[in-house]
Design a protein around this motif. Structure first.
Motif, short mmCIF file in Angstrom:
data_model
loop_
_atom_site.label_atom_id
_atom_site.label_comp_id
_atom_site.label_asym_id
_atom_site.label_seq_id
_atom_site.Cartn_x
_atom_site.Cartn_y
_atom_site.Cartn_z
N SER A 112 3.49 -11.06 -1.21
CA SER A 112 2.91 -12.21 -0.53
C SER A 112 2.15 -13.06 -1.53
CB SER A 112 1.95 -11.75 0.58
OG SER A 112 2.67 -11.14 1.62
N PHE A 113 2.43 -14.35 -1.51
CA PHE A 113 1.75 -15.31 -2.38
C PHE A 113 0.97 -16.28 -1.51
CE2 PHE A 113 5.63 -13.89 -4.38
CZ PHE A 113 5.20 -13.53 -5.65
N HIS A 114 -0.22 -16.61 -1.97
CA HIS A 114 -1.08 -17.51 -1.22
C HIS A 114 -1.38 -18.76 -2.05
CE1 HIS A 114 -1.82 -14.42 1.83
NE2 HIS A 114 -1.84 -13.57 0.81
N ASN A 115 -1.41 -19.89 -1.36
CA ASN A 115 -1.70 -21.18 -2.01
C ASN A 115 -0.75 -21.44 -3.17
OD1 ASN A 115 -3.93 -21.66 -0.28
ND2 ASN A 115 -5.18 -20.29 -1.53
N ILE A 137 13.97 -23.75 -2.11
CA ILE A 137 14.49 -23.21 -3.37
C ILE A 137 13.44 -22.28 -3.96
CG2 ILE A 137 15.23 -23.77 -5.73
CD1 ILE A 137 16.01 -26.57 -4.59
N LEU A 138 13.85 -21.06 -4.30
CA LEU A 138 12.98 -20.11 -4.99
C LEU A 138 13.15 -20.33 -6.48
CD1 LEU A 138 11.11 -17.58 -4.94
CD2 LEU A 138 13.20 -16.21 -5.02
N GLY A 139 12.09 -20.80 -7.15
CA GLY A 139 12.19 -21.18 -8.55
C GLY A 139 11.64 -20.14 -9.51
N SER A 140 11.73 -20.47 -10.79
CA SER A 140 11.28 -19.56 -11.84
C SER A 140 9.77 -19.43 -11.88
CB SER A 140 11.80 -20.02 -13.21
OG SER A 140 11.27 -21.28 -13.55
N ASP A 141 9.03 -20.34 -11.21
CA ASP A 141 7.58 -20.21 -11.17
C ASP A 141 7.17 -18.92 -10.47
OD1 ASP A 141 8.59 -21.26 -8.80
OD2 ASP A 141 6.76 -22.37 -8.34
N VAL A 142 7.95 -18.49 -9.48
CA VAL A 142 7.72 -17.20 -8.81
C VAL A 142 8.41 -16.07 -9.56
CG1 VAL A 142 8.17 -15.86 -6.73
CG2 VAL A 142 7.33 -18.21 -6.53
N LEU A 143 9.68 -16.25 -9.88
CA LEU A 143 10.47 -15.18 -10.51
C LEU A 143 9.88 -14.69 -11.82
CD1 LEU A 143 14.07 -16.57 -9.89
CD2 LEU A 143 12.99 -14.62 -8.73
N SER A 144 9.36 -15.60 -12.63
CA SER A 144 8.92 -15.22 -13.97
C SER A 144 7.64 -14.39 -13.97
CB SER A 144 8.72 -16.46 -14.85
OG SER A 144 7.69 -17.28 -14.35
N HIS A 145 6.99 -14.26 -12.83
CA HIS A 145 5.82 -13.40 -12.76
C HIS A 145 6.20 -11.92 -12.70
CE1 HIS A 145 2.34 -16.16 -12.26
NE2 HIS A 145 3.31 -17.00 -11.99
N TYR A 146 7.48 -11.63 -12.60
CA TYR A 146 7.96 -10.26 -12.48
C TYR A 146 9.21 -10.08 -13.32
CZ TYR A 146 4.83 -10.43 -8.54
OH TYR A 146 3.72 -10.61 -7.77
N SER A 147 9.53 -8.82 -13.63
CA SER A 147 10.90 -8.52 -14.00
C SER A 147 11.70 -8.60 -12.70
CB SER A 147 11.01 -7.12 -14.61
OG SER A 147 10.32 -7.06 -15.85
N TYR A 148 12.97 -8.97 -12.82
CA TYR A 148 13.75 -9.07 -11.59
C TYR A 148 15.21 -8.72 -11.85
CZ TYR A 148 15.20 -13.77 -13.22
OH TYR A 148 15.69 -14.82 -13.94
N VAL A 149 15.89 -8.34 -10.77
CA VAL A 149 17.31 -8.04 -10.81
C VAL A 149 18.02 -9.00 -9.87
CG1 VAL A 149 19.10 -6.34 -10.25
CG2 VAL A 149 16.96 -5.61 -11.36
N PHE A 150 19.02 -9.71 -10.40
CA PHE A 150 19.84 -10.62 -9.62
C PHE A 150 21.22 -9.99 -9.52
CE2 PHE A 150 22.68 -14.19 -8.92
CZ PHE A 150 21.97 -15.02 -8.06
N ASP A 151 21.56 -9.48 -8.35
CA ASP A 151 22.75 -8.65 -8.20
C ASP A 151 23.52 -9.04 -6.94
OD1 ASP A 151 24.66 -6.66 -8.10
OD2 ASP A 151 23.25 -5.00 -8.32
N VAL A 152 24.36 -10.06 -7.07
CA VAL A 152 25.17 -10.49 -5.93
C VAL A 152 26.19 -9.43 -5.52
CG1 VAL A 152 26.87 -12.20 -5.15
CG2 VAL A 152 24.82 -12.95 -6.38
N PRO A 153 26.90 -8.77 -6.47
CA PRO A 153 27.89 -7.77 -6.05
C PRO A 153 27.32 -6.69 -5.13
CG PRO A 153 28.20 -8.29 -8.36
CD PRO A 153 26.93 -8.97 -7.93
N ASN A 154 26.07 -6.27 -5.38
CA ASN A 154 25.44 -5.27 -4.53
C ASN A 154 24.49 -5.87 -3.51
OD1 ASN A 154 26.51 -2.69 -5.57
ND2 ASN A 154 25.56 -3.36 -7.48
N GLY A 155 24.44 -7.20 -3.46
CA GLY A 155 23.70 -7.89 -2.41
C GLY A 155 22.20 -7.70 -2.45
N ARG A 156 21.57 -7.80 -3.64
CA ARG A 156 20.13 -7.61 -3.67
C ARG A 156 19.46 -8.45 -4.76
NH1 ARG A 156 18.40 -2.12 -6.87
NH2 ARG A 156 19.75 -2.42 -8.68
#
Length: 313
Positions: A112-115, A137-156
């Motif tokens: 959860s992000f506030h403000n 649109i979910l941008g890199s301003d949120v994504l870059s605060h974490y490591s992340y996995v972008f996995d369309v084949p496995n839907g997550r």
């Protein structure tokens, strides 16, 4: 996507790749959370929650968007108007100004992000002629605060509260070459790509781009030309402003690799978009690696977009 989006603290106009002014985000600490990631139309989409509403909203995941965006129809309900506007320069070079807003609460994959500072626009332009509707649109301003996995084949889509993704799953990571550039390029993930004839290009990871685009330095070095075999004229590339169109051609790329991973053959646009100059690639081989690649190739990113990670790199 139709545009690479960036935010300027001062309101000055700058190319998207050089923008980066993100306020600290308050997030509930957790090791890892995942949410469903599905292709809808041309884009990979996740469901988010806004405010206290339990209704899910569809947001396009765009690793090359410098700011998160909310549809203008939802902004009055879930956000407060913020002072000033954001100058956005799209992939084709056209510039537009959009109202700033501050989302009171934004929830994605258990965080959860506030403000949260966002940009307001009419998301109807991303629906094209399909029946798909997108709420933001979910941008890199949120994504870059974490490591992340972008996995369309496995839907997550997974957000990971760690410096790097699990090395047992993702193996070696390639450092992000754009981190050496000034002005906030740390939000944009890049990876080296090999093309035909041993050509080395810098690829910008853009999950919000429907197609992969080679600039002409990359295309020419690979033996492609406007009048050459296997190259044909294509529709112009449209930026955030649909009136701005950059001429393009298309060709099939059959032997591209990221690290040691061979990419499946794909159709690429060939176009010298203005945004390549912002990434320092006006005269150097460059690519925007779009969703036609990431539909079948999962990847992970280190926190702060410091590295691109893949299990077979």
């Amino acid at each position: 996507m139709r545009a690479l989006i960036g935010r300027s603290c001062t309101g000055a106009s700058m190319i998207a790749a050089l923008l980066g002014c993100w306020a600290p985000l308050a997030a509930r600490s957790a090791s890892q959370h995942s949410t469903a990631l599905v292709m809808r139309g041309d884009w990979a989409v996740v469901e988010v929650r806004l405010g206290a509403d339990r209704h899910p909203y569809r947001f396009i995941v765009d690793t090359a968007a410098g700011a998160t965006v909310i549809d203008q129809a939802l902004a009055p309900r879930f956000s407060e108007a913020a002072s000033g506007t954001s100058d956005v320069q799209g992939a084709s070079g056209a510039q537009s100004s959009f109202q700033n807003a501050r989302l009171r609460r934004f929830k994605i994959a258990g965080f959860s992000f506030h403000n949260l500072d966002v940009v307001v626009t009419d998301m109807a332009q991303f629906s094209d002629k399909s029946d798909q509707h997108y709420d933001g649109i979910l941008g890199s301003d949120v994504l870059s605060h974490y490591s992340y996995v972008f996995d369309v084949p496995n839907g997550r889509l997974s957000l990971i509260d760690a410096a790097r993704p699990d090395p047992r799953r993702w193996g070696r990571c390639i450092d992000n070459a754009l981190l050496a550039r000034p002005g906030g390029a740390n939000g944009f993930l890049s990876v080296p790509v090999s093309l035909h004839g041993g050509v080395h290009a810098l690829g910008i990871v853009d999950t919000g781009a429907g197609a992969t685009i080679l600039n002409w330095p990359a295309a020419s070095a690979s033996g492609l030309s406007k009048n050459g075999s296997g190259v044909s004229a294509a529709k112009g590339v449209v930026g955030f402003d649909p009136r701005a169109i950059t001429a393009s051609y298309k060709a099939t790329i059959a032997d591209g690799t990221i690290g040691s991973k061979a990419l499946p053959a794909f159709t690429a646009r060939l176009s010298d978009l203005a945004v390549f100059e912002g990434f320092g690639l006006k005269d150097k081989p460059g690519m925007i690696i779009g969703a036609n690649i990431w539909r079948t190739v999962p990847f992970a990113a280190a926190r702060g977009a410091k590295a691109f990670c893949g299990s077979t790199i």
